[in-house]
Design an enzyme around this catalytic site. Structure first.
Site, PDB file in Angstrom:
ATOM      1  N   ARG A   1       0.812  -1.224   0.000  1.00 41.65           N
ATOM      2  CA  ARG A   1       0.000   0.000   0.000  1.00 41.65           C
ATOM      3  C   ARG A   1       0.842   1.269   0.000  1.00 41.65           C
ATOM      4  O   ARG A   1       0.351   2.347  -0.353  1.00 41.65           O
ATOM      5  CB  ARG A   1      -1.017  -0.058   1.132  1.00 41.65           C
TER       6      ARG A   1
ATOM      7  N   GLU B   1       2.321  -7.311  12.682  1.00 43.40           N
ATOM      8  CA  GLU B   1       1.254  -7.505  13.666  1.00 43.40           C
ATOM      9  C   GLU B   1       0.668  -8.911  13.507  1.00 43.40           C
ATOM     10  O   GLU B   1       0.241  -9.520  14.467  1.00 43.40           O
ATOM     11  CB  GLU B   1       0.165  -6.440  13.474  1.00 43.40           C
TER      12      GLU B   1
HETATM   13  P1  AMP Z   1       3.741  -3.098  11.637  1.00 40.53           P
HETATM   14  O1  AMP Z   1       5.036  -3.584  11.053  1.00 40.53           O
HETATM   15  O2  AMP Z   1       3.277  -3.948  12.767  1.00 40.53           O
HETATM   16  O3  AMP Z   1       3.800  -1.611  11.977  1.00 40.53           O
HETATM   17  O4  AMP Z   1       2.638  -3.285  10.507  1.00 40.53           O
HETATM   18  C1  AMP Z   1       2.459  -2.341   9.496  1.00 40.53           C
HETATM   19  C2  AMP Z   1       2.222  -3.013   8.171  1.00 40.53           C
HETATM   20  O5  AMP Z   1       1.273  -4.061   8.264  1.00 40.53           O
HETATM   21  C3  AMP Z   1       1.691  -2.037   7.150  1.00 40.53           C
HETATM   22  O6  AMP Z   1       2.297  -2.321   5.896  1.00 40.53           O
HETATM   23  C4  AMP Z   1       0.215  -2.288   7.128  1.00 40.53           C
HETATM   24  O7  AMP Z   1      -0.287  -2.205   5.813  1.00 40.53           O
HETATM   25  C5  AMP Z   1       0.037  -3.678   7.694  1.00 40.53           C
HETATM   26  N1  AMP Z   1      -0.921  -3.732   8.797  1.00 40.53           N
HETATM   27  C6  AMP Z   1      -0.649  -4.093  10.084  1.00 40.53           C
HETATM   28  N2  AMP Z   1      -1.745  -4.045  10.843  1.00 40.53           N
HETATM   29  C7  AMP Z   1      -2.738  -3.633  10.033  1.00 40.53           C
HETATM   30  C8  AMP Z   1      -4.127  -3.352  10.246  1.00 40.53           C
HETATM   31  N3  AMP Z   1      -4.705  -3.495  11.456  1.00 40.53           N
HETATM   32  N4  AMP Z   1      -4.851  -2.927   9.198  1.00 40.53           N
HETATM   33  C9  AMP Z   1      -4.276  -2.778   7.974  1.00 40.53           C
HETATM   34  N5  AMP Z   1      -2.994  -3.012   7.716  1.00 40.53           N
HETATM   35  C10 AMP Z   1      -2.224  -3.439   8.724  1.00 40.53           C
END
Ligand code: AMP
Length: 182
Positions: free
Chosen positions: A69, A106
């Site tokens: 994205r 996540e």
């Molecule tokens: P993080 O590395 O945990 O900060 O996760 C961020 C990445 O995971 C981004 O590329 C987001 O597109 C995706 N992502 C993680 N959690 C979500 C969520 N609740 N909704 C949408 N995308 C998420």
């Protein structure tokens, strides 16, 4: 959903266009779906404009977008501020020589890669993604850029999940977000 910068009237329109899908892609995850924002040309343009207004004139030469994205929001920002766009991709997508960084998501574990030679030492970089959750993805992206000698000026996301405290994993790097989801 609460606005991070309520003073700008465009924020309200943007946040109403982000769809929250419970339990996707697995139970317990509140998925922030930005495809509904893309269906609204005004909200999409306002999103890009807010970032462009912040970063134009800041001498940023590279916008690094995170798959997938970050590939939607990064290129229009890069074009508007006169920077190049560098995709940070999932493993085995880039055909040339790459450097890699593993990270924990996540909802899983993943890896980002960047083409060697895409970014030169001393370049000023902006990292773009749609959302920060735990911060692991942005942290990996910054590591890739810093390993080749670039200076990460800031990270920019549409959405922050502040409950996961991802900001704390960015080693003090500034993070700019438009919307917080509580
Ligand atoms: P993080 O590395 O945990 O900060 O996760 C961020 C990445 O995971 C981004 O590329 C987001 O597109 C995706 N992502 C993680 N959690 C979500 C969520 N609740 N909704 C949408 N995308 C998420």
């Amino acid at each position: 959903m609460s606005a991070y910068r309520d003073e700008d009237p465009r924020i309200q329109g943007i946040k109403t266009k982000i769809r929250v899908v419970p339990n996707f892609p697995k139970p317990g995850i509140m998925f922030q779906d930005i495809t509904t924002l893309l269906l609204d040309p005004k909200a999409f343009k306002d999103t890009i404009d807010l970032f462009v207004e912040r970063y134009k004139g800041k001498n940023i030469s590279v916008v690094a977008g995170i798959e997938a994205r970050g590939f939607i929001f990064g290129p229009p920002i890069a074009l508007a501020i006169g920077a190049k766009f560098v995709p940070l991709r999932k493993p085995r997508k880039l055909p040339g020589e790459v450097i890699s960084e593993e990270y924990i998501l996540e909802y899983g574990r993943d890896c980002l890669e960047m083409h060697v030679g895409a970014v030169e030492p001393g370049e000023r970089a902006l990292v773009v993604d749609d959302l920060i959750a735990t911060g692991g993805t942005l942290c990996a992206a910054m590591n890739l850029l810093e390993r080749v000698g670039a200076e990460v000026v800031e990270c920019a996301c549409l959405i922050e999940l502040p409950g996961l405290q991802g900001r704390g994993r960015l080693n003090g790097k500034p993070l700019y977000v438009l919307v917080e989801y509580q």
